[in-house]
Design an enzyme around this catalytic site. Structure first.
Site, PDB file in Angstrom:
ATOM      1  N   TYR A  92       0.833  -1.197   0.000  1.00  0.00           N
ATOM      2  CA  TYR A  92       0.000   0.000   0.000  1.00  0.00           C
ATOM      3  C   TYR A  92       0.870   1.250   0.000  1.00  0.00           C
ATOM      4  O   TYR A  92       1.886   1.323   0.679  1.00  0.00           O
ATOM      5  CB  TYR A  92      -0.923   0.036   1.223  1.00  0.00           C
ATOM      6  CG  TYR A  92      -2.069  -0.936   1.194  1.00  0.00           C
ATOM      7  CD1 TYR A  92      -2.383  -1.669   0.051  1.00  0.00           C
ATOM      8  CD2 TYR A  92      -2.879  -1.122   2.315  1.00  0.00           C
ATOM      9  CE1 TYR A  92      -3.438  -2.560   0.028  1.00  0.00           C
ATOM     10  CE2 TYR A  92      -3.943  -2.014   2.307  1.00  0.00           C
ATOM     11  CZ  TYR A  92      -4.214  -2.725   1.159  1.00  0.00           C
ATOM     12  OH  TYR A  92      -5.266  -3.604   1.149  1.00  0.00           O
ATOM     13  N   SER A  93       0.405   2.223  -0.754  1.00  0.00           N
ATOM     14  CA  SER A  93       1.009   3.569  -0.755  1.00  0.00           C
ATOM     15  C   SER A  93       2.403   3.606  -1.338  1.00  0.00           C
ATOM     16  O   SER A  93       3.234   4.394  -0.918  1.00  0.00           O
ATOM     17  CB  SER A  93       1.034   4.153   0.669  1.00  0.00           C
ATOM     18  OG  SER A  93      -0.235   4.090   1.243  1.00  0.00           O
TER      19      SER A  93
END
Length: 346
Positions: A56-57
């Site tokens: 994520y991210s």
């Protein structure tokens, strides 16, 4: 908050869980301080399950895990912390991905460091890796459980047949069993009701569903014939799917009729199925989280559920969720067709 048992693990979790895909992300909320505030707000409201992933991210690597690690300082013991591994973590190194023992042993140490913790409550296979034998994956994960670095293991977007195979392999080889599954589920995407949820229930697995708001289509802000956010509409092809938009219009009318915000109808539906343990919220702002938490006690009547069934029949999808797992045989035409010389006469 009325807590539920996560499958047969004995772990009690909130029916709403906090997903952190949008926290620390350039396309979500890049402000780490504000993202930490959102996590604290969720914990203060009684949410005790926080779900993240090493992928994520990106970029930079693992930003979401870093944010979660900062937010949980001083509160770690009261939180059920879930993360995932398997998605590519490098554009250059082909071995920094997948579900091999080689990568799992590196990935877990990286996640523990970013999360600033000694253990992960739930470590999940983010996506299937067809290049790796499930026995190798379960063997490595079993070693992590026995070492105390991981408390339980699970999967995400795994087809029912693969869940069954993983359970059989674990039983035959004396390995740790997958204790949870994390599939997509919403009023628009109900395919898991046909096989995945029944199989998970049969094996005593907890189910953490993602996408209960249909990637934003079930917020009430996406309407047929009205302009949508250009960035999101370009990123999510489902926003232009006429079948989904038609279904949304009917669901909006139903929400208005029963006097519920669209988001409350969507979330209450997601946690109403007896096979669902928790539904993941994915807020980008504190206001979004406030709005979702306001509906945590909403319960849908059988009449309302019947009317949702009439709009989107049980066990079916309306269109395709952009982030849904698509098996290799569906993505790759060569896996569905014999070589030309072997096909014979038409």
């Amino acid at each position: 908050m009325r807590y539920r048992t996560l499958g047969r693990t004995g772990i009690r979790v909130s029916p709403y869980a906090l997903g952190t895909l949008m926290l620390g992300a350039a396309v979500g909320n890049p402000d780490h301080t504000d993202s930490i505030r959102i996590i604290h707000q969720a914990l203060d409201a009684g949410i005790n399950l926080v779900d993240t992933s090493d992928a994520y991210s990106r970029p930079p690597q693992g930003s979401s895990e870093v944010v979660v690690g900062k937010a949980l300082k001083g509160r770690r013991d009261s939180v059920v912390l879930a993360t995932k591994f398997g998605r590519p973590m490098s554009d250059d190194d082909p071995n920094r991905q997948g579900t091999s023992r080689r990568w799992i042993m590196t990935a877990v140490e990286d996640s523990l460091r970013r999360l600033q913790t000694d253990y992960i409550d739930l470590y999940q296979i983010h996506r299937l890796d067809p290049a790796t034998d499930i026995e190798e994956t379960l063997s490595a994960l079993s070693d992590l459980v026995r070492s105390g670095k991981v408390r339980a293991i699970g999967s995400s977007a795994m087809p029912a047949s693969e869940i069954v195979e993983a359970q059989w392999v674990a039983e035959r080889r004396g390995l740790e069993r997958l204790r949870t599954e994390q599939p997509p589920y919403s009023m628009l995407n109900r395919r898991i009701e046909a096989e995945v949820l029944p199989v998970a229930q049969r094996y005593g697995m907890g189910t953490l569903v993602w996408g209960p708001l249909g990637q934003g289509m079930l917020t009430g802000r996406v309407r047929k014939g009205q302009p949508t956010d250009v960035v999101r509409a370009g990123f999510f092809q489902a926003f232009s799917d006429e079948r989904r938009l038609d279904a949304v219009e009917q669901l909006v009318a139903l929400a208005d009729e029963v006097g519920l915000p669209m988001t409350h109808l969507a979330m209450a539906f997601a946690i109403s199925h007896p096979g669902v343990t928790s539904a993941l919220l994915g807020p980008r702002t504190t206001d979004q989280l406030d709005g979702l938490l306001a509906g945590v006690d909403v319960t849908l009547t059988d009449d309302v559920l019947d009317r949702i069934d009439a709009i989107v029949p049980p066990g079916t999808d309306v269109g395709t969720l952009d982030q849904a797992y698509v098996p290799p045989a569906i993505r790759d035409p060569s896996l569905r067709r014999r070589p030309v010389g072997e096909r014979g006469a038409a």
